[in-house]
Motif scaffolding. Structure first.
Motif, PDB file in Angstrom:
ATOM      1  N   GLY A  46       0.871  -1.176   0.073  1.00 55.71           N
ATOM      2  CA  GLY A  46      -0.087   0.048   0.180  1.00 55.71           C
ATOM      3  C   GLY A  46       0.946   1.287   0.053  1.00 55.71           C
ATOM      4  N   LEU A  47       0.637   1.915  -1.081  1.00 55.29           N
ATOM      5  CA  LEU A  47       1.582   3.133  -1.184  1.00 55.29           C
ATOM      6  C   LEU A  47       0.687   4.430  -0.844  1.00 55.29           C
ATOM      7  N   ASN A  48       1.515   5.373   0.143  1.00 52.55           N
ATOM      8  CA  ASN A  48       0.567   6.638   0.399  1.00 52.55           C
ATOM      9  C   ASN A  48       0.734   7.650  -0.752  1.00 52.55           C
ATOM     10  N   SER A  49      -0.722   8.068  -0.998  1.00 51.65           N
ATOM     11  CA  SER A  49      -0.621   9.066  -2.185  1.00 51.65           C
ATOM     12  C   SER A  49       0.309  10.543  -1.624  1.00 51.65           C
ATOM     13  N   ASP A  50       0.323  11.305  -2.641  1.00 54.60           N
ATOM     14  CA  ASP A  50       1.188  12.476  -2.454  1.00 54.60           C
ATOM     15  C   ASP A  50       0.557  13.209  -1.419  1.00 54.60           C
ATOM     16  N   SER A  51      -0.673  13.369  -1.265  1.00 53.50           N
ATOM     17  CA  SER A  51      -1.392  14.259  -0.268  1.00 53.50           C
ATOM     18  C   SER A  51      -1.271  13.593   1.024  1.00 53.50           C
ATOM     19  N   SER A  52      -1.383  12.215   1.213  1.00 52.43           N
ATOM     20  CA  SER A  52      -1.389  11.770   2.489  1.00 52.43           C
ATOM     21  C   SER A  52       0.179  11.812   2.907  1.00 52.43           C
ATOM     22  N   VAL A  53       1.112  11.671   2.129  1.00 47.50           N
ATOM     23  CA  VAL A  53       2.606  11.852   2.608  1.00 47.50           C
ATOM     24  C   VAL A  53       2.761  13.232   3.179  1.00 47.50           C
ATOM     25  N   LYS A  54       2.230  14.281   2.300  1.00 46.69           N
ATOM     26  CA  LYS A  54       2.429  15.494   2.844  1.00 46.69           C
ATOM     27  C   LYS A  54       1.760  15.696   4.232  1.00 46.69           C
ATOM     28  N   GLU A  55       0.591  15.153   4.384  1.00 46.10           N
ATOM     29  CA  GLU A  55       0.001  15.349   5.944  1.00 46.10           C
ATOM     30  C   GLU A  55       0.784  14.578   7.041  1.00 46.10           C
ATOM     31  N   LEU A  56       1.374  13.525   6.481  1.00 39.12           N
ATOM     32  CA  LEU A  56       2.155  12.566   7.617  1.00 39.12           C
ATOM     33  C   LEU A  56       3.574  13.202   7.790  1.00 39.12           C
ATOM     34  N   LYS A  57       4.226  13.583   6.848  1.00 38.20           N
ATOM     35  CA  LYS A  57       5.713  14.072   6.686  1.00 38.20           C
ATOM     36  C   LYS A  57       6.061  15.483   6.666  1.00 38.20           C
ATOM     37  N   GLY A  58       4.912  16.057   6.079  1.00 37.50           N
ATOM     38  CA  GLY A  58       5.092  17.662   6.132  1.00 37.50           C
ATOM     39  C   GLY A  58       5.359  18.075   4.799  1.00 37.50           C
ATOM     40  N   ASP A  60       7.196  19.631   2.700  1.00 40.62           N
ATOM     41  CA  ASP A  60       8.017  19.393   1.864  1.00 40.62           C
ATOM     42  C   ASP A  60       8.425  18.074   1.113  1.00 40.62           C
ATOM     43  N   ARG A  61       7.388  17.325   1.581  1.00 41.35           N
ATOM     44  CA  ARG A  61       7.339  15.873   1.280  1.00 41.35           C
ATOM     45  C   ARG A  61       6.058  15.606   0.333  1.00 41.35           C
ATOM     46  N   PRO A  62       6.194  14.621  -0.454  1.00 43.20           N
ATOM     47  CA  PRO A  62       7.190  13.720  -0.784  1.00 43.20           C
ATOM     48  C   PRO A  62       8.250  14.481  -1.710  1.00 43.20           C
ATOM     49  N   ILE A  63       9.418  13.976  -1.777  1.00 38.06           N
ATOM     50  CA  ILE A  63      10.441  14.224  -2.777  1.00 38.06           C
ATOM     51  C   ILE A  63       9.974  13.696  -4.108  1.00 38.06           C
TER      52      ILE A  63
END
Length: 146
Positions: A46-58, A60-63
């Motif tokens: 299961g791969l986090n979408s860009d928007s969920s990565v942004k919410e989880l990691k900040g 400036d993410r994902p790279i």
């Protein structure tokens, strides 16, 4: 994917599931996924979408955006299927798939693992997978900035 899973189950194969952001795919990720694959015949990531990565990691993410992260995972021999999810957790995916083995990194406490109850209720197992020490996306980003 549900039809595919039904066919895999008919063959008696063990379905494994793990998830994450997998931003800037590195040796640590590859090692982790190889270790996951040792516990199943068919590994779904299961791969986090860009928007969920942004919410989880900040902000400036994902790279690497989701298409690149998806392709990187899809090209690994240890990974059989990649599914993108937009929520903060993969719970709905886990409930649909009902994997035989749900795997997360050894930094988790088994009781904290999302989807644990669903997997156990369906007769599955939870496995904590070791990491390859010295690899971290956050560390890699820090090094790139310096």
């Amino acid at each position: 994917i549900i039809n595919k899973i039904i066919n895999i189950r008919k063959k008696g194969l063990v379905i494994g599931f793990t998830n994450g952001c997998f931003d800037l795919l590195h040796e640590g990720h590859k090692f982790f996924l190889l270790e996951c694959k040792k516990n199943c015949d068919f590994l779904i990531v299961g791969l986090n979408s860009d928007s969920s990565v942004k919410e989880l990691k900040g902000s400036d993410r994902p790279i690497d955006k989701y298409k690149k992260r998806f392709e990187n995972l899809e090209n690994l021999k240890s990974v059989d299927e990649v599914l993108i999810f937009d929520e903060l957790t993969p719970l709905s995916l886990i409930e649909q798939i009902k994997p035989d083995v749900l795997m997360k990194g050894e930094d988790y406490n088994i009781n904290q693992i999302i989807g644990r109850d669903c997997v156990i209720a369906n007769g599955g197992n939870i496995k904590l997978i070791k990491f390859l020490q010295g690899y971290s996306t956050s560390q890699k980003i820090k090094e790139m900035k310096n």
